[in-house]
Motif scaffolding. Structure first.
Motif, short mmCIF file in Angstrom:
data_model
loop_
_atom_site.label_atom_id
_atom_site.label_comp_id
_atom_site.label_asym_id
_atom_site.label_seq_id
_atom_site.Cartn_x
_atom_site.Cartn_y
_atom_site.Cartn_z
N GLN A 386 33.60 45.43 36.74
CA GLN A 386 34.91 46.06 36.59
C GLN A 386 35.79 45.78 37.81
O GLN A 386 37.00 45.51 37.68
CB GLN A 386 34.73 47.57 36.40
CG GLN A 386 36.04 48.32 36.16
CD GLN A 386 35.81 49.80 35.90
OE1 GLN A 386 34.68 50.27 35.85
NE2 GLN A 386 36.89 50.54 35.76
N GLU A 387 35.20 45.83 38.99
CA GLU A 387 35.95 45.55 40.21
C GLU A 387 36.36 44.08 40.28
O GLU A 387 37.44 43.76 40.81
CB GLU A 387 35.12 45.95 41.43
CG GLU A 387 34.95 47.46 41.58
CD GLU A 387 33.88 47.82 42.58
OE1 GLU A 387 33.96 48.91 43.16
OE2 GLU A 387 32.93 47.02 42.77
N SER A 388 35.50 43.19 39.77
CA SER A 388 35.85 41.78 39.74
C SER A 388 37.09 41.54 38.89
O SER A 388 38.00 40.81 39.28
CB SER A 388 34.67 40.96 39.20
OG SER A 388 35.00 39.60 39.11
N LEU A 389 37.13 42.18 37.72
CA LEU A 389 38.32 42.05 36.87
C LEU A 389 39.54 42.64 37.56
O LEU A 389 40.64 42.05 37.53
CB LEU A 389 38.08 42.75 35.53
CG LEU A 389 39.27 42.76 34.56
CD1 LEU A 389 39.73 41.35 34.25
CD2 LEU A 389 38.90 43.52 33.28
N ALA A 390 39.38 43.78 38.21
CA ALA A 390 40.50 44.39 38.93
C ALA A 390 40.99 43.49 40.06
O ALA A 390 42.20 43.42 40.34
CB ALA A 390 40.08 45.76 39.47
N TYR A 391 40.06 42.81 40.71
CA TYR A 391 40.41 41.86 41.77
C TYR A 391 41.29 40.75 41.21
O TYR A 391 42.32 40.39 41.79
CB TYR A 391 39.11 41.33 42.37
CG TYR A 391 39.22 40.24 43.40
CD1 TYR A 391 40.15 40.29 44.44
CD2 TYR A 391 38.34 39.15 43.38
CE1 TYR A 391 40.22 39.28 45.40
CE2 TYR A 391 38.39 38.15 44.33
CZ TYR A 391 39.33 38.22 45.33
OH TYR A 391 39.39 37.23 46.27
#
Length: 407
Positions: A386-391
């Motif tokens: 999820q954080e990768s997508l947000a990045y």
């Protein structure tokens, strides 16, 4: 650039930058040779002669440097030293395995005893793998697809001469080769050349865009190195020195190509940044560059730059002291991530993925590819899916957190 032009530039250079020096770490005897200074390129012939009794050399470069006259100039230096030179100038940006195979086959046919790489990171990485292939007798495909770490293997005598100030490949333990659509990263002390010659005069022909992108690559090396979980005070010293040199000179080097003081700072800063990077390693901004390179052919330095500010923002809570040091080295009082974005804008580079024509519909796939193919366990803050997508969404917008505005 012919010999007359080279000598004219050298004659007008500041005297304190013209002395060719050998870089040596205090208290240690260097295992190889690293010469730097305006005019250092003229030491190439005797440097190669010290590494081999053979008189046949393969000079690897690219078509642009051949057209600009740099490859012929360096070939002439080698010929004046008594070497028969075989020239290969077909290295492409983000080089493929097939190119390394062509170079290695040529080296064997020409029965060379040494290799000289002249160019940016792509050329120097090809020269490294070709020299390793020639020295070990292993085929390039076996090297690239085999174990990625090389500790004690012996490469053929290799001298690297950079013409850009960004990759730092001349001092690095790394090489990257594209195999199909996958970037394969090799590393280890066996990939360090026996000699490197850093002559900032050979970088004055870089176009403004290349100066900007390669300079951002060097800044990424330095900043990722100090954020890395393996960072040490030695990394910090090298990185902060590199950041100071690069930050004060990159705008001038882009705007004034023949400003030799700025070119000198950029060349030395790039080498120092890679020395620090050798001691720690790369983080997610480099992973972004690999993904974008496959996605739309993004140059490596630009890909790193697009990933860097949002990575600094993501890591803010984990490495506040490191980022405070980056700000001091850059000479800024505010947030260094925002300062990097401002620098990119000043250099005429896109500051977000939308400006770089990345489709918003592709962000999820790109984030998943990054996590799957190029993970970074040593990033100081873990990044889940999820954080990768947000990045990636933050990079698409060029969006930094509210905390950055108050830094």
């Amino acid at each position: 650039m012919d010999h007359e032009t080279y000598r004219a530039l050298l004659s007008g250079a500041p005297d304190h930058l013209k002395e060719t020096r050998a870089f040596q770490a205090a208290g240690l005897k260097a295992p190889g040779v690293f010469l730097y200074g305006l005019g250092a390129g003229e030491a190439l012939g005797r440097t190669v002669s010290a590494l081999t009794v053979g008189r046949k050399v393969l000079l690897i470069s690219d078509a642009v440097l051949d057209r600009l006259g740099l490859a012929p100039l360096v070939a002439a230096w080698l010929a004046e030293a008594g070497f028969a030179v075989t020239l290969f100038t077909d290295v492409e940006p983000e080089p493929h395995l097939e190119t390394v195979e062509k170079v290695s086959a040529l080296a064997r046919r020409a029965d060379v005893s040494a290799i000289v790489g002249l160019g940016g990171g792509s050329v120097l990485d090809v020269a490294k793998v070709a020299a390793l292939s020639l020295g070990t007798g292993r085929m390039p495909a076996d090297i690239v697809r085999g174990h990625p770490r090389f500790e004690t293997e012996v490469m053929a005598p290799l001298v690297l001469v950079p013409t850009t100030s960004g990759t730092g490949s001349e001092t690095s333990i790394f090489a990257v080769v594209t195999d199909g659509t996958t970037k394969r990263s090799l590393s280890g002390p066996a990939l360090v050349p026996q000699a490197a010659i850093l002559d900032p005069l050979l970088t004055v022909s870089m176009p403004a865009s290349v100066t900007a992108m390669t300079g951002m690559d060097a800044l990424t090396h330095a900043i990722e190195a100090v954020m890395h979980t393996a960072a040490t005070p030695m990394c910090d010293a090298l990185s902060f020195g590199a950041i100071a040199l690069l930050s004060r000179s990159i705008r001038t080097a882009r705007a004034e190509p023949q400003n030799l003081a700025a070119r000198y700072d950029m060349a030395v800063g790039s080498a120092l940044a890679m020395m620090s990077f050798n001691l720690s390693g790369g983080l997610w901004a480099h992973s972004v560059s690999y993904v974008l390179g496959s996605y739309n052919g993004t140059p490596h330095g630009l890909g790193c730059a697009l990933g860097l500010p949002c990575l600094m923002d993501f890591n803010r809570s984990a490495v506040p002291q490191a980022l405070a040091g980056v700000a001091r080295a850059m000479g800024v009082s505010g947030d260094p991530a925002r300062a990097i974005q401002a620098l990119m804008a000043d250099l005429g580079l896109p500051v977000n993925l939308a400006q770089h024509k990345v489709s918003a519909a592709d962000l999820r796939a790109l984030s998943e590819e990054m996590a799957r193919l190029y993970p970074r366990a040593a990033n100081p803050r873990p990044m889940n899916a999820q954080e990768s997508l947000a990045y990636w969404q933050a990079m698409y917008e060029g969006r930094l957190s509210r905390e950055s505005a108050n830094a």
